[in-house]
Design a protein around this motif. Sequence first.
Motif, PDB file in Angstrom:
ATOM      1  N   ALA A 278      98.277  -9.583  48.353  1.00 35.72           N
ATOM      2  CA  ALA A 278      99.597 -10.545  48.736  1.00 35.72           C
ATOM      3  C   ALA A 278     100.895  -9.482  48.760  1.00 35.72           C
ATOM      4  O   ALA A 278     101.995 -10.738  48.999  1.00 35.72           O
ATOM      5  N   LEU A 279     101.237  -9.210  47.912  1.00 35.48           N
ATOM      6  CA  LEU A 279     102.370  -8.644  47.394  1.00 35.48           C
ATOM      7  C   LEU A 279     103.276  -7.138  48.107  1.00 35.48           C
ATOM      8  O   LEU A 279     101.799  -6.346  48.850  1.00 35.48           O
ATOM      9  N   PRO A 280     104.055  -6.998  48.764  1.00 35.06           N
ATOM     10  CA  PRO A 280     104.161  -5.529  49.108  1.00 35.06           C
ATOM     11  C   PRO A 280     104.555  -4.751  48.115  1.00 35.06           C
ATOM     12  O   PRO A 280     104.368  -4.790  46.960  1.00 35.06           O
ATOM     13  N   ALA A 281     104.051  -3.381  48.910  1.00 32.68           N
ATOM     14  CA  ALA A 281     103.064  -2.832  48.197  1.00 32.68           C
ATOM     15  C   ALA A 281     105.009  -1.621  46.562  1.00 32.68           C
ATOM     16  O   ALA A 281     104.347  -1.514  45.742  1.00 32.68           O
ATOM     17  N   LEU A 282     105.682  -1.602  47.023  1.00 35.65           N
ATOM     18  CA  LEU A 282     106.592  -1.895  45.936  1.00 35.65           C
ATOM     19  C   LEU A 282     107.369  -3.499  45.038  1.00 35.65           C
ATOM     20  O   LEU A 282     108.831  -2.724  44.454  1.00 35.65           O
ATOM     21  N   SER A 283     106.754  -4.469  45.546  1.00 39.03           N
ATOM     22  CA  SER A 283     107.290  -4.939  44.255  1.00 39.03           C
ATOM     23  C   SER A 283     107.339  -5.010  42.932  1.00 39.03           C
ATOM     24  O   SER A 283     106.362  -4.076  42.484  1.00 39.03           O
ATOM     25  N   PRO A 284     108.162  -5.363  41.885  1.00 36.55           N
ATOM     26  CA  PRO A 284     107.843  -5.765  40.322  1.00 36.55           C
ATOM     27  C   PRO A 284     106.708  -5.633  40.088  1.00 36.55           C
ATOM     28  O   PRO A 284     106.580  -5.652  38.957  1.00 36.55           O
ATOM     29  N   LEU A 285     106.533  -6.522  40.958  1.00 38.36           N
ATOM     30  CA  LEU A 285     105.288  -7.397  40.344  1.00 38.36           C
ATOM     31  C   LEU A 285     104.490  -6.906  40.181  1.00 38.36           C
ATOM     32  O   LEU A 285     102.807  -7.328  40.119  1.00 38.36           O
ATOM     33  N   GLN A 286     103.855  -5.670  41.158  1.00 38.02           N
ATOM     34  CA  GLN A 286     103.033  -5.024  41.421  1.00 38.02           C
ATOM     35  C   GLN A 286     102.350  -4.607  39.935  1.00 38.02           C
ATOM     36  O   GLN A 286     102.929  -4.244  38.733  1.00 38.02           O
ATOM     37  N   SER A 287     100.760  -4.074  40.251  1.00 34.68           N
ATOM     38  CA  SER A 287     100.275  -3.355  38.637  1.00 34.68           C
ATOM     39  C   SER A 287     101.254  -2.361  38.543  1.00 34.68           C
ATOM     40  O   SER A 287     101.056  -1.576  39.237  1.00 34.68           O
ATOM     41  N   PRO A 288     101.760  -2.202  37.123  1.00 32.51           N
ATOM     42  CA  PRO A 288     102.056  -0.851  36.815  1.00 32.51           C
ATOM     43  C   PRO A 288     100.589  -0.051  36.231  1.00 32.51           C
ATOM     44  O   PRO A 288     100.973   1.011  36.215  1.00 32.51           O
ATOM     45  N   THR A 289      99.728   0.510  36.664  1.00 27.00           N
ATOM     46  CA  THR A 289      98.217   1.239  36.923  1.00 27.00           C
ATOM     47  C   THR A 289      98.451   1.726  38.223  1.00 27.00           C
ATOM     48  O   THR A 289      97.486   2.503  38.549  1.00 27.00           O
ATOM     49  N   ILE A 290      98.985   1.032  39.192  1.00 27.01           N
ATOM     50  CA  ILE A 290      98.935   1.769  40.653  1.00 27.01           C
ATOM     51  C   ILE A 290      99.783   2.860  40.823  1.00 27.01           C
ATOM     52  O   ILE A 290     101.078   2.789  40.291  1.00 27.01           O
TER      53      ILE A 290
END
Length: 240
Positions: free
Chosen positions: A23-35
Motif C-alpha cells: 500500500a506504500l510507494p516503493a521509496l517510502s521511508p516506511l518500507q521495510s529495510p530488508t527490501i
Amino acid sequence: MASEIHLAIQTPPGPLLQSYNLALPALSPLQSPTIPQTLKDSFFVRETVFVNEQKAVPLQHHIDRDDARSCHWVLYSRPSSTAAPIPTGTVRLVPPPQWPHPKEGARFEAPDADIPAQDPEVLFNAPLPSYIVDKKTNLHDGTEPYIKLGRLCVVKEYRGKKLADLLIQRPLSWVKKRENRERVQGVVKEMEWKGLVCVHAQEGAVKTWARNGFVVDEGMGGWYEGGIPHVGMFLRLALE
C-alpha cells in the motif's frame, strides 16, 4: 541522453517480498529495510509509468506473484558527474512455467483503487503456475518452456533515447550464459529451456521489441491489460 548510465540486476527476491508494504510507494521511508534498494528502484519506475502516468493499475495492485521469482534490471541515469543516479527504466525476466496464453479479445483489468492490497505473505506464497500443455500458436508449439520479459518501462522524460533497447538486450545477453540459464530453468526441471523468449507487448511498444528481434505471434491474437491493447511476441536466442 544522460551523461552516464548503468544497469543493475536484482536476482529473485523470493521471501524477502513478504515484508513489502504493497500500500506504500516503493521509496517510502516506511518500507521495510530488508527490501533491496535495486528492487525498490524497479518498483518505483513501474509506479511512475504504469500507476501514475498510464493509470493502468492502482499502486497497491501493480506488484504480482511473479515478482518474487523474477530477475529485475534497473537502468540508472546520472544527469551530471556530481548528480546522484536516478532510476529511469526497468524490466523483469520471469522463468518458466508461465501462465496460459491469453485468449483472443480477453480483458485483464486491475482491481479497483478502493480494494485494499493483499496480505504480502499470502500473495507471495500463492501457488506458482503449473506446467501445462498450452494452446498452439504460430510461434509456440504449446509445450516448449519459455522465459518471459515484461514490465518494460522508461520514465517519460528519458524516452526517445533507445534506453529500452539496453533494458531488453542486457537480460537477453545475461540469460544466454550457461551459468545463468540454470537460474531460469524454473520448476520444469524435466524440460530444458532452449532459448525461447516471449513478451506480452503493449501495441505502442511493438516497434521497440521488433527492433530487438521479437516477432509478433499472429496466432496469439490480441487482448487488453489495464485497458491497453497487447499482442504476443517471440524471439529465439542462440544459446552459448
